[in-house]
Scaffold this motif. Sequence first.
Motif, mmCIF file in Angstrom:
data_model
loop_
_atom_site.group_PDB
_atom_site.id
_atom_site.type_symbol
_atom_site.label_atom_id
_atom_site.label_comp_id
_atom_site.label_asym_id
_atom_site.label_seq_id
_atom_site.Cartn_x
_atom_site.Cartn_y
_atom_site.Cartn_z
ATOM 1 N N GLY A 185 0.855 -1.128 -0.078
ATOM 2 C CA GLY A 185 0.178 0.109 0.002
ATOM 3 C C GLY A 185 0.706 1.356 0.033
ATOM 4 O O GLY A 185 0.284 2.352 0.578
ATOM 5 N N GLY A 210 -0.332 4.617 -1.516
ATOM 6 C CA GLY A 210 -1.649 5.089 -0.985
ATOM 7 C C GLY A 210 -1.308 6.360 -0.098
ATOM 8 O O GLY A 210 -0.418 6.603 0.092
ATOM 9 N N ASP A 266 -8.365 -6.857 1.304
ATOM 10 C CA ASP A 266 -8.488 -6.412 2.863
ATOM 11 C C ASP A 266 -8.303 -7.504 3.746
ATOM 12 O O ASP A 266 -7.962 -7.385 4.893
ATOM 13 N N LEU A 298 -2.440 -7.013 -6.059
ATOM 14 C CA LEU A 298 -2.909 -7.717 -4.913
ATOM 15 C C LEU A 298 -3.949 -8.907 -5.364
ATOM 16 O O LEU A 298 -4.072 -9.600 -4.880
ATOM 17 N N SER A 314 -6.246 -1.164 9.913
ATOM 18 C CA SER A 314 -7.571 -2.051 10.084
ATOM 19 C C SER A 314 -8.616 -0.854 10.006
ATOM 20 O O SER A 314 -8.337 0.229 9.347
ATOM 21 N N ALA A 315 -9.773 -1.033 10.692
ATOM 22 C CA ALA A 315 -10.828 -0.065 10.627
ATOM 23 C C ALA A 315 -11.428 0.120 11.947
ATOM 24 O O ALA A 315 -11.439 -0.749 12.790
ATOM 25 N N GLY A 331 0.387 4.992 2.852
ATOM 26 C CA GLY A 331 1.757 4.436 2.600
ATOM 27 C C GLY A 331 2.831 5.472 2.066
ATOM 28 O O GLY A 331 3.767 5.667 2.456
ATOM 29 N N ARG A 381 -12.950 -8.086 -4.493
ATOM 30 C CA ARG A 381 -11.650 -7.584 -4.314
ATOM 31 C C ARG A 381 -11.350 -7.001 -2.887
ATOM 32 O O ARG A 381 -10.400 -7.260 -2.359
ATOM 33 N N LEU A 417 5.449 -2.574 -2.408
ATOM 34 C CA LEU A 417 4.645 -3.434 -3.527
ATOM 35 C C LEU A 417 3.757 -2.280 -4.120
ATOM 36 O O LEU A 417 2.974 -1.481 -3.613
ATOM 37 N N ARG A 421 1.290 -0.499 -10.595
ATOM 38 C CA ARG A 421 1.107 0.083 -11.936
ATOM 39 C C ARG A 421 2.857 0.487 -12.264
ATOM 40 O O ARG A 421 3.530 1.006 -11.577
HETATM 41 N N1 LIG Z 1 -11.295 5.347 4.184
HETATM 42 C C1 LIG Z 1 -11.435 5.550 5.589
HETATM 43 O O1 LIG Z 1 -11.985 6.288 5.944
HETATM 44 C C2 LIG Z 1 -10.713 4.483 6.244
HETATM 45 C C3 LIG Z 1 -10.852 4.363 7.741
HETATM 46 C C4 LIG Z 1 -10.227 3.502 8.384
HETATM 47 C C5 LIG Z 1 -9.374 2.388 7.725
HETATM 48 N N2 LIG Z 1 -9.196 2.607 6.595
HETATM 49 C C6 LIG Z 1 -8.039 1.825 5.895
HETATM 50 O O2 LIG Z 1 -6.925 2.424 5.625
HETATM 51 C C7 LIG Z 1 -6.344 1.911 4.299
HETATM 52 C C8 LIG Z 1 -5.940 2.600 3.261
HETATM 53 O O3 LIG Z 1 -5.904 3.881 3.380
HETATM 54 P P1 LIG Z 1 -5.320 4.798 2.463
HETATM 55 O O4 LIG Z 1 -5.728 6.195 2.610
HETATM 56 O O5 LIG Z 1 -3.690 4.894 2.136
HETATM 57 O O6 LIG Z 1 -5.965 4.405 1.040
HETATM 58 P P2 LIG Z 1 -5.767 4.610 -0.526
HETATM 59 O O7 LIG Z 1 -5.148 5.945 -0.554
HETATM 60 O O8 LIG Z 1 -6.919 4.304 -1.164
HETATM 61 O O9 LIG Z 1 -4.592 3.484 -0.830
HETATM 62 C C9 LIG Z 1 -4.659 2.179 -1.098
HETATM 63 C C10 LIG Z 1 -3.531 1.373 -1.557
HETATM 64 O O10 LIG Z 1 -3.722 0.121 -1.790
HETATM 65 C C11 LIG Z 1 -3.035 -0.084 -3.173
HETATM 66 N N3 LIG Z 1 -4.034 -1.162 -3.887
HETATM 67 C C12 LIG Z 1 -5.413 -1.188 -4.058
HETATM 68 N N4 LIG Z 1 -5.522 -2.201 -4.779
HETATM 69 C C13 LIG Z 1 -4.481 -2.783 -5.196
HETATM 70 C C14 LIG Z 1 -3.882 -3.918 -5.837
HETATM 71 N N5 LIG Z 1 -5.039 -4.873 -6.622
HETATM 72 N N6 LIG Z 1 -2.925 -4.378 -6.087
HETATM 73 C C15 LIG Z 1 -1.612 -3.428 -5.386
HETATM 74 N N7 LIG Z 1 -1.948 -2.565 -4.625
HETATM 75 C C16 LIG Z 1 -3.219 -2.236 -4.656
HETATM 76 C C17 LIG Z 1 -3.248 1.207 -3.904
HETATM 77 O O11 LIG Z 1 -2.369 1.263 -5.064
HETATM 78 P P3 LIG Z 1 -2.657 2.388 -6.083
HETATM 79 O O12 LIG Z 1 -1.928 3.531 -5.457
HETATM 80 O O13 LIG Z 1 -2.165 1.719 -7.223
HETATM 81 O O14 LIG Z 1 -4.148 2.659 -6.453
HETATM 82 C C18 LIG Z 1 -2.738 1.989 -2.785
HETATM 83 O O15 LIG Z 1 -1.255 1.888 -2.595
HETATM 84 C C19 LIG Z 1 -6.947 0.532 4.253
HETATM 85 O O16 LIG Z 1 -6.589 -0.733 4.811
HETATM 86 C C20 LIG Z 1 -8.541 1.012 4.502
HETATM 87 O O17 LIG Z 1 -9.231 -0.291 4.813
HETATM 88 C C21 LIG Z 1 -9.843 3.369 5.830
#
Ligand SMILES: NC(=O)c1ccc[n+]([C@@H]2O[C@H](COP(=O)([O-])OP(=O)(O)OC[C@H]3O[C@@H](n4cnc5c(N)ncnc54)[C@H](OP(=O)(O)O)[C@@H]3O)[C@@H](O)[C@H]2O)c1
Length: 217
Positions: free
Chosen positions: A8, A11, A89, A53, A112-113, A14, A84, A31, A34
């Motif tokens: 991640g 992201g 997750d 992933l 986690s969440a 990350g 997915r 990891l 793209r």
């Molecule tokens: N949204 C919320 O309010 C919230 C609240 C609590 C916890 N969370 C948790 O926080 C974490 C994510 O936070 P974030 O803000 O960093 O999310 P994000 O910006 O959406 O980043 C997601 C990451 O996962 C990667 N990813 C997704 N699908 C993939 C795949 N098929 N293969 C390889 N890499 C993949 C993305 O890669 P790309 O850059 O290529 O897309 C990116 O690096 C998750 O575990 C989520 O469940 C979220």
Amino acid sequence: MSNVFIVGVTGGIGSRLAPKLIEAGHRVSGLHRRPEQDAALREVGVTPYPGDLMEVTTEDLVEATKGHDAIVFSAGAAGSGADRTTAIDYGTPVKLIEAARINGISRLYLVSAFMDAGRDRPRKEGFEHYMKMKRQADNAVVASGLDWVIVRPATLVTEDGNGRVNLERAIPYGNVARGNVAGVLAALIDRPSVNREILEVTDGETPISRAVEAIRH
Ligand SMILES: NC(=O)c1ccc[n+]([C@@H]2O[C@H](COP(=O)([O-])OP(=O)(O)OC[C@H]3O[C@@H](n4cnc5c(N)ncnc54)[C@H](OP(=O)(O)O)[C@@H]3O)[C@@H](O)[C@H]2O)c1
């Protein structure tokens, strides 16, 4: 100095965590899915490892994480569908646990969440499944026998954050800047005595280093 592998790494969390770790003297690999992300990662000092992933196997992750001291999982399917969500997750943390065991990597940090998330509004399709998968990933990590910390951010906001948080085993629900979550993970990696803890985090008043120090054993 530790070798840290981030799943991640591109992201919101990350991409803010990697430079903090590098600045603190750690080596970071991650990891990415793209090809165009390769150069950008190298530019900030991250060693990139290609992989989607939805396709990576445990064996791939064994290869990718070889020689590392800690693994961070901060990836997420981000509402892209139930299959997915299950694979990313839940399935990925399970594969990472196995890879960590095989490679003798003792530390795993899982994003986690927060269990109160979204309870005050109508649920979007797939949300219950997402929460179930996050919970099952937590269960797998807790049962893994590894050293681990599970971080449960409240609702993420796309900001660097001001470095001040509320971090404890149970806290009131709120928002948290992605940069503050990254800061907490970086501080936890520098304090491995904080181990086998499930910690909730929101934005708050306490500087991150003090908040992590206050988690006593
Ligand atoms: N949204 C919320 O309010 C919230 C609240 C609590 C916890 N969370 C948790 O926080 C974490 C994510 O936070 P974030 O803000 O960093 O999310 P994000 O910006 O959406 O980043 C997601 C990451 O996962 C990667 N990813 C997704 N699908 C993939 C795949 N098929 N293969 C390889 N890499 C993949 C993305 O890669 P790309 O850059 O290529 O897309 C990116 O690096 C998750 O575990 C989520 O469940 C979220």
